[in-house]
Write an enzyme that holds these catalytic residues in place. Structure first.
Site, PDB file in Angstrom:
ATOM      1  N   HIS A  45       6.243   4.475  15.192  1.00  0.00           N
ATOM      2  CA  HIS A  45       6.138   4.109  14.493  1.00  0.00           C
ATOM      3  C   HIS A  45       4.772   2.780  14.610  1.00  0.00           C
ATOM      4  O   HIS A  45       5.072   2.223  15.368  1.00  0.00           O
ATOM      5  CB  HIS A  45       7.503   2.581  14.263  1.00  0.00           C
ATOM      6  CG  HIS A  45       7.116   1.093  13.249  1.00  0.00           C
ATOM      7  ND1 HIS A  45       6.493   1.631  11.694  1.00  0.00           N
ATOM      8  CD2 HIS A  45       6.930   0.315  13.269  1.00  0.00           C
ATOM      9  CE1 HIS A  45       6.584   0.715  11.336  1.00  0.00           C
ATOM     10  NE2 HIS A  45       7.024  -0.498  12.617  1.00  0.00           N
ATOM     11  N   CYS A  67      11.845  -0.657  10.045  1.00  0.00           N
ATOM     12  CA  CYS A  67      11.182   0.483  10.294  1.00  0.00           C
ATOM     13  C   CYS A  67      11.838   1.286  11.070  1.00  0.00           C
ATOM     14  O   CYS A  67      11.175   2.516  11.605  1.00  0.00           O
ATOM     15  CB  CYS A  67      10.363  -0.841  11.379  1.00  0.00           C
ATOM     16  SG  CYS A  67       9.578  -2.606  11.091  1.00  0.00           S
ATOM     17  N   ASN A 106       1.712  -1.046   8.191  1.00  0.00           N
ATOM     18  CA  ASN A 106       2.478  -0.895   8.448  1.00  0.00           C
ATOM     19  C   ASN A 106       3.863  -0.647   7.116  1.00  0.00           C
ATOM     20  O   ASN A 106       4.339  -1.482   6.555  1.00  0.00           O
ATOM     21  CB  ASN A 106       3.424  -2.001   9.680  1.00  0.00           C
ATOM     22  CG  ASN A 106       4.848  -2.354  10.585  1.00  0.00           C
ATOM     23  OD1 ASN A 106       5.312  -1.247   9.726  1.00  0.00           O
ATOM     24  ND2 ASN A 106       5.335  -2.631  10.621  1.00  0.00           N
TER      25      ASN A 106
END
Length: 400
Positions: free
Chosen positions: A326, A178, A356
């Site tokens: 993020h 990520c 996500n």
């Protein structure tokens, strides 16, 4: 010393000392002294058979110039066609739309299906970024594919650049989950400043749906698939769009978020008496996550990282036009905005629609914000990625 979260805090040396103009001492922000004009360095001619390499690969290249600044001039994104809602998941695991939305802010996510591939999404995102930037594919010097889930274990950057038509480019993969896109973005600017390249495609793409245990409601509700890309272009040093950055890692937190390898029995039975041979066949486990510890880590260290990047840029938090984190959890985004005293109308979030998407989340959200007219040329963006490793990093950039 380990913090209350179970993660070791950054070392005291981490704050990244600053100088006037936002330059970092040392190799990361090195500005070379005035010197005679550089030699006319050109990309070396290919020695591979012409039947294999496109004729465009022999196109004369412009001289390399080091010490240049960088600017973001184009972006693009691509998503799978299949949308999975919270209600869809409630038919698979014991959960509900209300339960998921309240804890994460997620309503839907996109998942690869049919003939779709991560490489295909990456190619689409890259092409759209080039189109916006009005840069030809064969003018790209470097392609960075930021992914932890490539279609090929050996990496996918070379295949992406070939399909896009970047015949003069070199490419490689960056694996930082990520945090991958932020790492890739900063890497691109360093290649421009120190290597003299002119155009770098940074692609963030992940398909974590392939590594999710769809019977585990603690993780399957979180992740989706997507790709996003930006075109980073050389510019004069006084137009540099990377105003400040800070990147960090702490392996002590790896136990809280990982997808390790598993060993299974070898298919070879006759080993001719050699003990321990052959090695057991390896495969990857599903994503393992301690949600509470990851949440504590992100809420604590992400604002600190942005503050360090702002310090390098010589800017107060009030100068930020947009906060772009993020897209992991809306509560993390809200907590970071509150810590930095950034109002909600300056926070970019598309988490509800996509979940996500790991390395794709920042460029995907950026692309939507630019194309909708929200982000405009000259806007200052504080971007931060965080996740597995554990790794985290922030960059203060101007758009356009």
């Amino acid at each position: 010393m380990v913090a209350a979260s179970g993660l070791a805090p950054p070392r005291a040396a981490a704050p990244c000392p600053r100088t006037r103009g936002g330059l970092r001492p040392g190799f990361l922000r090195f500005v070379p002294p005035v010197a005679p004009p550089p030699q006319q360095l050109r990309c070396c001619a290919s020695t591979v058979d012409d039947s294999v390499v496109c004729a465009a690969a022999s196109k004369p290249r412009l001289p390399r110039v080091v010490g240049m600044g960088s600017k973001l001039v184009g972006c693009g994104s691509a998503i799978p066609t299949l949308s999975i809602s919270n209600d869809d998941l409630s038919k698979i695991v014991e959960t509900s739309d209300e339960w998921i939305a309240a804890r994460t802010g997620i309503r839907n996510r996109r998942v690869l299906s049919g003939d779709e591939t991560l490489r295909g999404l990456s190619i689409q995102a890259a092409q759209r970024a080039l189109e916006m930037a009005q840069v030809k594919a064969d003018d790209v010097d470097l392609v960075l594919l930021c992914t932890s889930t490539p279609d090929d274990l050996f990496g996918g950057a070379a295949q992406v650049l070939t399909e896009v038509g970047c015949t003069n480019a070199f490419g490689f993969d960056i694996t930082a989950a990520c945090s991958g896109f932020i790492v890739g973005l900063i890497t691109a600017t360093r290649f421009i400043k120190g290597g003299g390249v002119r155009n770098v495609l940074v692609v963030g793409a992940d398909a974590l749906s392939k590594f999710v245990d769809w019977t585990d409601r603690g993780t399957c509700i979180l992740f989706g698939d997507a790709a996003g890309a930006v075109l980073v272009q050389a510019c004069s040093a006084d137009e540099d769009g990377l105003l400040g950055f800070c990147i960090q890692s702490d392996g002590n937190g790896q136990k809280h978020l990982n997808a390790g390898t598993l060993n299974v029995e070898s298919i070879l039975f006759n080993t001719n008496g050699v003990p321990g041979f052959p090695p057991k066949k390896a495969t990857y486990s599903c994503i393992q996550m301690n949600g509470k510890e990851v949440f504590r880590f992100a809420v604590r260290f992400v604002p600190q990282s942005i503050e360090k990047a702002l310090e390098e840029a010589g800017l107060p938090a009030s100068s930020i036009d947009w906060l772009l984190l993020h897209q992991a959890n809306q509560r993390i985004i809200d907590a970071a905005a509150s810590r930095l005293d950034i109002p909600s109308d300056k926070v970019i979030s598309n988490l509800a629609n996509y979940g996500n998407t790991s390395a794709a989340s920042i460029p995907l959200a950026l692309d939507e914000a630019v194309r909708s007219g929200k982000v405009k040329t000259g806007d200052t963006i504080a971007a931060s990625g965080f996740g597995a490793g554990l790794t985290w990093g922030s960059a203060i950039v101007k758009w356009g």
